[in-house]
Design a protein around this motif. Structure first.
Motif, mmCIF file in Angstrom:
data_model
loop_
_atom_site.group_PDB
_atom_site.id
_atom_site.type_symbol
_atom_site.label_atom_id
_atom_site.label_comp_id
_atom_site.label_asym_id
_atom_site.label_seq_id
_atom_site.Cartn_x
_atom_site.Cartn_y
_atom_site.Cartn_z
ATOM 1 N N MET A 141 0.849 -1.178 0.000
ATOM 2 C CA MET A 141 0.000 0.000 0.000
ATOM 3 C C MET A 141 0.895 1.242 0.000
ATOM 4 S SD MET A 141 -2.884 1.197 2.790
ATOM 5 C CE MET A 141 -3.876 -0.266 2.624
ATOM 6 N N HIS A 142 0.543 2.207 -0.815
ATOM 7 C CA HIS A 142 1.310 3.450 -0.914
ATOM 8 C C HIS A 142 1.119 4.294 0.340
ATOM 9 C CE1 HIS A 142 2.339 2.639 -5.050
ATOM 10 N NE2 HIS A 142 1.058 2.416 -5.319
ATOM 11 N N THR A 143 2.094 5.137 0.619
ATOM 12 C CA THR A 143 2.061 5.969 1.816
ATOM 13 C C THR A 143 0.815 6.847 1.856
ATOM 14 O OG1 THR A 143 4.473 5.990 1.907
ATOM 15 C CG2 THR A 143 3.324 7.704 3.153
ATOM 16 N N ARG A 144 0.441 7.422 0.729
ATOM 17 C CA ARG A 144 -0.763 8.274 0.684
ATOM 18 C C ARG A 144 -1.991 7.487 1.136
ATOM 19 N NH1 ARG A 144 -2.681 13.007 -1.798
ATOM 20 N NH2 ARG A 144 -4.850 12.850 -2.482
ATOM 21 N N ASP A 145 -2.122 6.267 0.638
ATOM 22 C CA ASP A 145 -3.260 5.427 1.019
ATOM 23 C C ASP A 145 -3.196 5.038 2.497
ATOM 24 O OD1 ASP A 145 -4.329 5.520 -1.557
ATOM 25 O OD2 ASP A 145 -3.147 3.780 -2.190
ATOM 26 N N LYS A 146 -1.990 4.750 2.989
ATOM 27 C CA LYS A 146 -1.825 4.422 4.417
ATOM 28 C C LYS A 146 -2.220 5.613 5.289
ATOM 29 C CE LYS A 146 1.963 1.139 3.958
ATOM 30 N NZ LYS A 146 3.388 0.917 4.206
ATOM 31 N N LEU A 147 -1.826 6.792 4.851
ATOM 32 C CA LEU A 147 -2.188 8.001 5.596
ATOM 33 C C LEU A 147 -3.703 8.163 5.668
ATOM 34 C CD1 LEU A 147 0.495 10.499 4.244
ATOM 35 C CD2 LEU A 147 0.183 9.821 6.645
ATOM 36 N N LYS A 148 -4.362 7.964 4.552
ATOM 37 C CA LYS A 148 -5.820 8.099 4.539
ATOM 38 C C LYS A 148 -6.484 7.036 5.407
ATOM 39 C CE LYS A 148 -6.365 8.333 0.042
ATOM 40 N NZ LYS A 148 -6.988 8.477 -1.290
ATOM 41 N N GLN A 149 -5.991 5.820 5.334
ATOM 42 C CA GLN A 149 -6.565 4.728 6.124
ATOM 43 C C GLN A 149 -6.385 4.989 7.624
ATOM 44 O OE1 GLN A 149 -4.607 0.878 5.677
ATOM 45 N NE2 GLN A 149 -6.604 -0.116 5.744
ATOM 46 N N THR A 150 -5.196 5.406 7.995
ATOM 47 C CA THR A 150 -4.903 5.708 9.398
ATOM 48 C C THR A 150 -5.717 6.899 9.875
ATOM 49 O OG1 THR A 150 -2.667 4.837 9.172
ATOM 50 C CG2 THR A 150 -3.077 6.331 11.017
ATOM 51 N N ALA A 151 -5.748 7.951 9.082
ATOM 52 C CA ALA A 151 -6.485 9.162 9.470
ATOM 53 C C ALA A 151 -7.983 8.876 9.565
ATOM 54 C CB ALA A 151 -6.216 10.278 8.466
ATOM 55 N N ASN A 180 -2.118 19.946 4.307
ATOM 56 C CA ASN A 180 -2.517 20.181 5.687
ATOM 57 C C ASN A 180 -3.558 19.140 6.109
ATOM 58 O OD1 ASN A 180 -5.028 21.103 4.574
ATOM 59 N ND2 ASN A 180 -4.112 23.134 4.301
ATOM 60 N N LYS A 181 -3.963 19.213 7.368
ATOM 61 C CA LYS A 181 -4.925 18.256 7.913
ATOM 62 C C LYS A 181 -6.274 18.381 7.206
ATOM 63 C CE LYS A 181 -6.812 18.465 12.230
ATOM 64 N NZ LYS A 181 -6.941 18.285 13.696
ATOM 65 N N ALA A 182 -6.676 19.595 6.883
ATOM 66 C CA ALA A 182 -7.966 19.802 6.213
ATOM 67 C C ALA A 182 -7.989 19.098 4.853
ATOM 68 C CB ALA A 182 -8.241 21.297 6.045
ATOM 69 N N ALA A 183 -6.898 19.189 4.111
ATOM 70 C CA ALA A 183 -6.837 18.536 2.796
ATOM 71 C C ALA A 183 -6.900 17.016 2.937
ATOM 72 C CB ALA A 183 -5.566 18.952 2.054
ATOM 73 N N LEU A 184 -6.235 16.481 3.937
ATOM 74 C CA LEU A 184 -6.291 15.044 4.200
ATOM 75 C C LEU A 184 -7.720 14.638 4.563
ATOM 76 C CD1 LEU A 184 -5.133 12.224 4.754
ATOM 77 C CD2 LEU A 184 -4.324 13.083 6.976
ATOM 78 N N PHE A 185 -8.338 15.390 5.444
ATOM 79 C CA PHE A 185 -9.714 15.117 5.842
ATOM 80 C C PHE A 185 -10.653 15.140 4.634
ATOM 81 C CE2 PHE A 185 -13.934 16.529 6.866
ATOM 82 C CZ PHE A 185 -14.313 15.652 7.876
ATOM 83 N N LEU A 186 -10.545 16.159 3.805
ATOM 84 C CA LEU A 186 -11.434 16.282 2.641
ATOM 85 C C LEU A 186 -11.219 15.147 1.644
ATOM 86 C CD1 LEU A 186 -11.395 20.141 2.150
ATOM 87 C CD2 LEU A 186 -13.349 18.724 2.860
ATOM 88 N N ILE A 238 -10.407 12.136 2.430
ATOM 89 C CA ILE A 238 -11.094 10.986 3.031
ATOM 90 C C ILE A 238 -12.601 11.146 2.894
ATOM 91 C CG2 ILE A 238 -11.549 9.760 5.192
ATOM 92 C CD1 ILE A 238 -8.673 10.630 6.037
ATOM 93 N N PHE A 239 -13.109 12.333 3.196
ATOM 94 C CA PHE A 239 -14.560 12.554 3.119
ATOM 95 C C PHE A 239 -15.063 12.299 1.699
ATOM 96 C CE2 PHE A 239 -18.477 14.974 2.720
ATOM 97 C CZ PHE A 239 -19.168 14.523 3.839
ATOM 98 N N GLU A 240 -14.327 12.797 0.722
ATOM 99 C CA GLU A 240 -14.734 12.584 -0.671
ATOM 100 C C GLU A 240 -14.717 11.100 -1.027
ATOM 101 O OE1 GLU A 240 -14.238 14.645 -4.995
ATOM 102 O OE2 GLU A 240 -13.239 15.499 -3.252
ATOM 103 N N GLU A 241 -13.718 10.383 -0.537
ATOM 104 C CA GLU A 241 -13.624 8.947 -0.803
ATOM 105 C C GLU A 241 -14.782 8.178 -0.163
ATOM 106 O OE1 GLU A 241 -10.045 6.437 0.321
ATOM 107 O OE2 GLU A 241 -9.288 7.600 -1.389
ATOM 108 N N VAL A 242 -15.118 8.540 1.060
ATOM 109 C CA VAL A 242 -16.222 7.869 1.750
ATOM 110 C C VAL A 242 -17.538 8.171 1.041
ATOM 111 C CG1 VAL A 242 -17.541 7.783 3.913
ATOM 112 C CG2 VAL A 242 -15.048 7.730 3.973
ATOM 113 N N GLU A 243 -17.765 9.415 0.686
ATOM 114 C CA GLU A 243 -18.985 9.788 -0.051
ATOM 115 C C GLU A 243 -19.050 9.059 -1.390
ATOM 116 O OE1 GLU A 243 -21.702 11.962 -0.103
ATOM 117 O OE2 GLU A 243 -21.523 12.791 1.909
ATOM 118 N N SER A 244 -17.946 8.997 -2.094
ATOM 119 C CA SER A 244 -17.909 8.295 -3.378
ATOM 120 C C SER A 244 -18.172 6.805 -3.185
ATOM 121 C CB SER A 244 -16.565 8.503 -4.070
ATOM 122 O OG SER A 244 -16.424 9.840 -4.451
#
Length: 192
Positions: A1-11, A45-51, A53-59
């Motif tokens: 798993m790529h770091t970006r994906d790990k970050l999203k999963q963890t966050a 930033n944290k807001a971009a990471l959150f968004l 994730i939110f977009e992924e969950v909504e999708s």
């Protein structure tokens, strides 16, 4: 798993458990196994990471609806709609996604509330398009009684919101019984 994906999963897990304000980038980095400055290689930033994730969950919800309706396209409206409702109800039972979705749909972090509303509204329009087709097909087949489409869509969302809330109060067996009861009454109000 790529770091970006790990970050999203963890966050996702940390935001679901501790809230947006209760989760720091340092915690996310530590749980992911990287240093905090490395996060900035993937998210400003944290807001971009959150968004993200939110977009992924909504999708994910829209994809689930797409899949349910595609797989059931040859079935009568009653079965298609029941399968759709059950599919959506299982989404909320996903360990972190369900909690994350409900929490931030109702109480988005202040600094991203506008973006959350835009993402949510865009996806609601996509869902509404699916519900429109389902409603029209059911009406044309004589399976749904004469009622305004807007009422059908509003009732669908109210049922789903209620089921999402019920999921947090009850164990799986109780939830299933409540879903059965809610479905029976919902369909009785729609059936031709």
């Amino acid at each position: 798993m790529h770091t970006r994906d790990k970050l999203k999963q963890t966050a996702l897990a940390l935001f679901a458990q501790h809230g947006y304000e209760g989760t720091s980038l340092a915690q996310i980095a530590a749980e992911t196994g990287i240093k905090k400055p490395s996060i900035y290689n993937h998210f400003p930033n944290k807001a971009a990471l959150f968004l993200a994730i939110f977009e992924e969950v909504e999708s994910g919800i829209v994809a689930l609806i797409d899949d349910s309706l595609t797989r059931s396209h040859d079935l009568p409206t009653r079965e298609r709609l029941e399968r759709l409702i059950r599919s959506c109800a299982t989404f909320i039972r996903r360990e972190h996604q369900g909690v994350f979705y409900k929490r931030y749909l109702l109480f988005p972090p202040t600094d991203v509330a506008t973006q959350v509303a835009v993402i949510s509204n865009d996806n609601e329009q996509r869902i509404n398009a699916h519900l429109h087709v389902l409603f029209e097909n059911g009406r044309q087949a004589g399976e749904l009684r004469a009622l305004p489409e807007a009422q059908f869509i509003a009732a669908f969302y109210c049922l789903m919101d209620g089921l999402f809330a019920e999921n947090f109060y009850y164990d799986a067996d109780t939830f299933e019984r409540r879903l059965e009861g809610a479905w029976a009454v919902f369909w009785a109000g729609l059936e031709a």
